[in-house]
Design a protein around this motif. Structure first.
Motif, PDB file in Angstrom:
ATOM      1  N   GLU A 148       0.935  15.557  12.948  1.00 50.01           N
ATOM      2  CA  GLU A 148       1.596  16.655  13.664  1.00 50.01           C
ATOM      3  C   GLU A 148       1.973  16.283  15.105  1.00 50.01           C
ATOM      4  OE1 GLU A 148      -1.130  19.897  13.362  1.00 50.01           O
ATOM      5  OE2 GLU A 148      -0.513  20.418  11.298  1.00 50.01           O
ATOM      6  N   LEU A 149       1.743  15.025  15.489  1.00 51.29           N
ATOM      7  CA  LEU A 149       2.076  14.617  16.851  1.00 51.29           C
ATOM      8  C   LEU A 149       3.575  14.744  17.114  1.00 51.29           C
ATOM      9  CD1 LEU A 149      -0.079  11.379  17.350  1.00 51.29           C
ATOM     10  CD2 LEU A 149      -0.354  13.555  18.549  1.00 51.29           C
ATOM     11  N   PRO A 150       3.964  15.270  18.282  1.00 50.06           N
ATOM     12  CA  PRO A 150       5.387  15.307  18.644  1.00 50.06           C
ATOM     13  C   PRO A 150       5.928  13.881  18.774  1.00 50.06           C
ATOM     14  CG  PRO A 150       4.072  16.716  20.083  1.00 50.06           C
ATOM     15  CD  PRO A 150       3.107  15.889  19.300  1.00 50.06           C
TER      16      PRO A 150
ATOM     17  N   GLU B 293       0.849  -1.198   0.000  1.00 50.04           N
ATOM     18  CA  GLU B 293       0.000   0.000   0.000  1.00 50.04           C
ATOM     19  C   GLU B 293       0.878   1.239   0.000  1.00 50.04           C
ATOM     20  OE1 GLU B 293      -3.452   0.148   2.464  1.00 50.04           O
ATOM     21  OE2 GLU B 293      -3.338  -1.991   2.938  1.00 50.04           O
ATOM     22  N   SER B 294       0.329   2.327  -0.505  1.00 50.50           N
ATOM     23  CA  SER B 294       1.058   3.588  -0.543  1.00 50.50           C
ATOM     24  C   SER B 294       1.227   4.125   0.872  1.00 50.50           C
ATOM     25  CB  SER B 294       0.300   4.606  -1.391  1.00 50.50           C
ATOM     26  OG  SER B 294      -0.926   4.945  -0.759  1.00 50.50           O
ATOM     27  N   GLU B 295       2.146   5.081   1.051  1.00 47.94           N
ATOM     28  CA  GLU B 295       2.361   5.670   2.373  1.00 47.94           C
ATOM     29  C   GLU B 295       1.086   6.341   2.873  1.00 47.94           C
ATOM     30  OE1 GLU B 295       5.691   8.265   2.360  1.00 47.94           O
ATOM     31  OE2 GLU B 295       7.126   6.705   1.737  1.00 47.94           O
ATOM     32  N   GLU B 296       0.340   6.973   1.948  1.00 44.33           N
ATOM     33  CA  GLU B 296      -0.907   7.634   2.344  1.00 44.33           C
ATOM     34  C   GLU B 296      -1.933   6.618   2.837  1.00 44.33           C
ATOM     35  OE1 GLU B 296       0.637   8.034  -0.502  1.00 44.33           O
ATOM     36  OE2 GLU B 296       1.372  10.116  -0.404  1.00 44.33           O
TER      37      GLU B 296
ATOM     38  N   LEU C 191       5.615   7.952  20.134  1.00 47.13           N
ATOM     39  CA  LEU C 191       6.191   6.789  20.812  1.00 47.13           C
ATOM     40  C   LEU C 191       5.242   6.251  21.881  1.00 47.13           C
ATOM     41  CD1 LEU C 191       9.889   7.994  21.178  1.00 47.13           C
ATOM     42  CD2 LEU C 191       9.151   5.937  19.960  1.00 47.13           C
ATOM     43  N   GLN C 192       4.600   7.163  22.608  1.00 44.01           N
ATOM     44  CA  GLN C 192       3.666   6.719  23.635  1.00 44.01           C
ATOM     45  C   GLN C 192       2.462   6.015  23.019  1.00 44.01           C
ATOM     46  OE1 GLN C 192       4.140   6.919  27.159  1.00 44.01           O
ATOM     47  NE2 GLN C 192       2.545   5.367  26.832  1.00 44.01           N
ATOM     48  N   LEU C 193       1.993   6.495  21.860  1.00 42.70           N
ATOM     49  CA  LEU C 193       0.893   5.824  21.169  1.00 42.70           C
ATOM     50  C   LEU C 193       1.294   4.411  20.752  1.00 42.70           C
ATOM     51  CD1 LEU C 193      -0.869   8.356  18.766  1.00 42.70           C
ATOM     52  CD2 LEU C 193      -1.879   7.127  20.684  1.00 42.70           C
ATOM     53  N   LEU C 194       2.515   4.278  20.243  1.00 43.75           N
ATOM     54  CA  LEU C 194       3.008   2.954  19.863  1.00 43.75           C
ATOM     55  C   LEU C 194       3.042   2.048  21.086  1.00 43.75           C
ATOM     56  CD1 LEU C 194       4.219   1.174  17.608  1.00 43.75           C
ATOM     57  CD2 LEU C 194       6.473   1.972  18.321  1.00 43.75           C
ATOM     58  N   SER C 195       3.506   2.590  22.205  1.00 46.02           N
ATOM     59  CA  SER C 195       3.543   1.819  23.443  1.00 46.02           C
ATOM     60  C   SER C 195       2.133   1.443  23.897  1.00 46.02           C
ATOM     61  CB  SER C 195       4.242   2.634  24.537  1.00 46.02           C
ATOM     62  OG  SER C 195       4.232   1.946  25.755  1.00 46.02           O
ATOM     63  N   ASP C 196       1.171   2.334  23.685  1.00 48.47           N
ATOM     64  CA  ASP C 196      -0.212   2.038  24.072  1.00 48.47           C
ATOM     65  C   ASP C 196      -0.785   0.891  23.241  1.00 48.47           C
ATOM     66  OD1 ASP C 196      -0.058   4.065  25.922  1.00 48.47           O
ATOM     67  OD2 ASP C 196      -1.141   5.534  24.713  1.00 48.47           O
ATOM     68  N   VAL C 197      -0.425   0.841  21.968  1.00 52.35           N
ATOM     69  CA  VAL C 197      -0.867  -0.273  21.125  1.00 52.35           C
ATOM     70  C   VAL C 197      -0.222  -1.570  21.603  1.00 52.35           C
ATOM     71  CG1 VAL C 197      -0.864  -1.254  18.794  1.00 52.35           C
ATOM     72  CG2 VAL C 197      -1.313   1.185  19.110  1.00 52.35           C
ATOM     73  N   VAL C 198       1.065  -1.498  21.940  1.00 54.60           N
ATOM     74  CA  VAL C 198       1.750  -2.665  22.509  1.00 54.60           C
ATOM     75  C   VAL C 198       1.027  -3.120  23.780  1.00 54.60           C
ATOM     76  CG1 VAL C 198       3.843  -3.375  23.758  1.00 54.60           C
ATOM     77  CG2 VAL C 198       4.031  -2.272  21.525  1.00 54.60           C
TER      78      VAL C 198
ATOM     79  N   ALA D 205      18.581   4.912  16.669  1.00 52.01           N
ATOM     80  CA  ALA D 205      18.622   6.382  16.800  1.00 52.01           C
ATOM     81  C   ALA D 205      17.355   7.012  16.237  1.00 52.01           C
ATOM     82  CB  ALA D 205      19.859   6.933  16.094  1.00 52.01           C
ATOM     83  N   ASP D 206      16.907   6.523  15.089  1.00 49.16           N
ATOM     84  CA  ASP D 206      15.696   7.081  14.477  1.00 49.16           C
ATOM     85  C   ASP D 206      14.450   6.733  15.289  1.00 49.16           C
ATOM     86  OD1 ASP D 206      17.185   8.175  12.443  1.00 49.16           O
ATOM     87  OD2 ASP D 206      16.820   6.528  11.041  1.00 49.16           O
ATOM     88  N   PHE D 207      14.448   5.537  15.867  1.00 47.14           N
ATOM     89  CA  PHE D 207      13.323   5.125  16.719  1.00 47.14           C
ATOM     90  C   PHE D 207      13.227   6.051  17.935  1.00 47.14           C
ATOM     91  CE2 PHE D 207      10.964   2.720  19.800  1.00 47.14           C
ATOM     92  CZ  PHE D 207      10.128   1.873  19.087  1.00 47.14           C
ATOM     93  N   VAL D 208      14.354   6.282  18.592  1.00 45.22           N
ATOM     94  CA  VAL D 208      14.388   7.161  19.762  1.00 45.22           C
ATOM     95  C   VAL D 208      13.962   8.577  19.393  1.00 45.22           C
ATOM     96  CG1 VAL D 208      15.887   8.232  21.498  1.00 45.22           C
ATOM     97  CG2 VAL D 208      16.134   5.797  20.962  1.00 45.22           C
ATOM     98  N   ALA D 209      14.340   9.003  18.192  1.00 50.44           N
ATOM     99  CA  ALA D 209      13.980  10.348  17.735  1.00 50.44           C
ATOM    100  C   ALA D 209      12.515  10.455  17.329  1.00 50.44           C
ATOM    101  CB  ALA D 209      14.874  10.753  16.561  1.00 50.44           C
ATOM    102  N   GLY D 210      11.824   9.310  17.303  1.00 47.36           N
ATOM    103  CA  GLY D 210      10.401   9.324  16.946  1.00 47.36           C
ATOM    104  C   GLY D 210      10.150   9.653  15.489  1.00 47.36           C
ATOM    105  N   GLU D 211      11.065   9.206  14.631  1.00 50.62           N
ATOM    106  CA  GLU D 211      10.918   9.496  13.202  1.00 50.62           C
ATOM    107  C   GLU D 211       9.688   8.774  12.636  1.00 50.62           C
ATOM    108  OE1 GLU D 211      12.547  11.480  11.267  1.00 50.62           O
ATOM    109  OE2 GLU D 211      14.255  12.041  12.543  1.00 50.62           O
ATOM    110  N   LYS D 212       8.813   9.528  12.010  1.00 48.76           N
ATOM    111  CA  LYS D 212       7.591   8.925  11.454  1.00 48.76           C
ATOM    112  C   LYS D 212       7.911   7.906  10.371  1.00 48.76           C
ATOM    113  CE  LYS D 212       4.329  12.643  12.475  1.00 48.76           C
ATOM    114  NZ  LYS D 212       5.265  13.517  13.200  1.00 48.76           N
ATOM    115  N   ALA D 213       8.980   8.130   9.614  1.00 50.52           N
ATOM    116  CA  ALA D 213       9.352   7.186   8.558  1.00 50.52           C
ATOM    117  C   ALA D 213       9.699   5.814   9.129  1.00 50.52           C
ATOM    118  CB  ALA D 213      10.542   7.735   7.770  1.00 50.52           C
TER     119      ALA D 213
END
Length: 258
Positions: free
Chosen positions: A52-54, A24-27, A59-66, A111-119
Motif C-alpha cells: 500500500e506504499l505510495p 519465483e511467483s510474484e507473491e 521510489l525512496q525505498l529503492l533509492s535507500d537500497v541503492v 514513464a512507469d518508473f517515474v510513476a512508481g508502478e509496482k509491476a
C-alpha cells in the motif's frame, strides 16, 4: 563506465545463473523483497503495508537500497525533482549494476518508473536484493574502471595530460589482472594458508593500484582551466590548419611565377 572484461564475465555468469534458477511467483518475490528491505534498512513492513506504499515512498525505498551499495548514488526525492531523481537511479541501475530492462517494457519503462508502478519497481527490488554481493562488486569495480572524460584536443596538445591518461589506462589493466588473481585465489581451496598469504600480497598490490588510480583521477580532474585549454587547443589547431593552407597556396603561386 567502461565495459571491462571483468564486468562482462560477471554479467554472463549472472545471466547463466538466472536462466538455471526457476522463476519465483510474484507473491514469493514480494515476500522476499519485504523481508530483505526490512532486514537491510531496519524497517518493519508487513506485506500489506508494503503493497500500500505510495509511489514516491516506494521510489525512496529503492533509492535507500541503492544507498546501501553506494551512498553517493542515493537520491533524496524530497530534495530533487522527481524525473531527475528517477533518471539518476536508472543510470545507476543500468550502467553501474548493468540491470537489463526487459525488451517488452522498454518503450514505457521510464514513464512507469517515474510513476512508481509496482509491476516495474518490485522486480527491480527483487533483482537487486537477490544479488547484493555481486552488486557490491560492481560498485567497487566501477570506481576504479570508470572512463576519464578528457577531451582528445587536450590530450593531443598537452604531453603531460596525454602521458597521465596513458598511465591511467595501464593502471586500469593492471588492476583488472590483479583483481582476477585475487578472486581466483579466494575460490581456491587446495592450500588455504598459502592462498591467504598470496591474497594478502595481491591485496597490498591492489591497494597501491587504488592509490595510483585515485591520484591520476585527481590530477586530471584538477587540470587548471580545462575548458579554456580545450577552447585554446581548438583555436590553435584551426590557426595551424589555416597557416598550412596559406603556405601551400603561396608555394603554388611561387611555382607559377617561376
Amino acid at each position: 563506465m567502461d565495459q571491462t572484461q571483468t564486468a562482462s564475465q560477471m554479467a554472463m555468469a549472472q545471466q547463466q545463473q538466472q536462466q538455471q534458477q526457476p522463476q519465483e511467483s510474484e507473491e514469493d518475490q514480494m515476500q522476499f523483497v519485504v523481508e530483505q528491505v526490512n532486514h537491510i534498512l531496519g524497517r518493519n513492513f508487513s506485506l500489506v503495508e508494503f503493497d500500500e506504499l505510495p509511489p514516491i515512498q516506494l521510489l525512496q525505498l529503492l533509492s535507500d537500497v541503492v544507498g546501501e551499495l553506494s551512498p553517493k548514488d542515493r537520491v533524496e526525492f524530497d530534495k530533487v525533482p522527481l524525473e531527475q531523481g528517477c533518471q539518476a537511479l536508472i543510470m545507476f541501475l543500468t550502467r553501474t549494476l548493468t540491470y537489463r530492462v526487459p525488451p517488452m517494457i522498454q518503450h514505457s519503462f521510464f514513464a512507469d518508473f517515474v510513476a512508481g508502478e509496482k509491476a516495474i519497481l518490485v522486480p527491480i527490488f527483487y533483482w537487486m536484493l537477490k544479488r547484493m554481493d555481486d552488486c557490491r562488486k560492481r560498485v567497487y569495480l566501477a570506481k576504479y574502471l570508470s572512463r576519464l572524460d578528457v577531451p582528445e584536443d587536450l590530450k593531443m596538445q598537452d604531453d603531460g595530460v596525454r602521458e597521465l591518461c596513458q598511465r591511467f589506462d595501464m593502471l586500469k589493466q593492471d588492476f583488472i589482472q590483479v583483481h582476477k588473481r585475487v578472486e581466483g585465489l579466494r575460490q581456491a581451496s587446495a592450500d588455504p594458508t598459502e592462498a591467504r598469504r598470496k591474497i594478502q600480497n595481491l591485496e597490498g598490490e591492489r591497494d597501491q593500484l587504488h592509490q595510483s588510480i585515485e591520484a591520476a583521477q585527481r590530477k586530471l580532474a584538477g587540470v587548471a582551466n580545462r575548458d579554456a585549454l580545450v577552447s585554446a587547443c581548438k583555436t590553435l589547431r584551426a590557426e595551424q590548419d589555416d597557416a598550412t593552407k596559406l603556405r601551400a597556396k603561396r608555394e603554388e603561386q611561387q611555382r607559377a611565377v617561376d
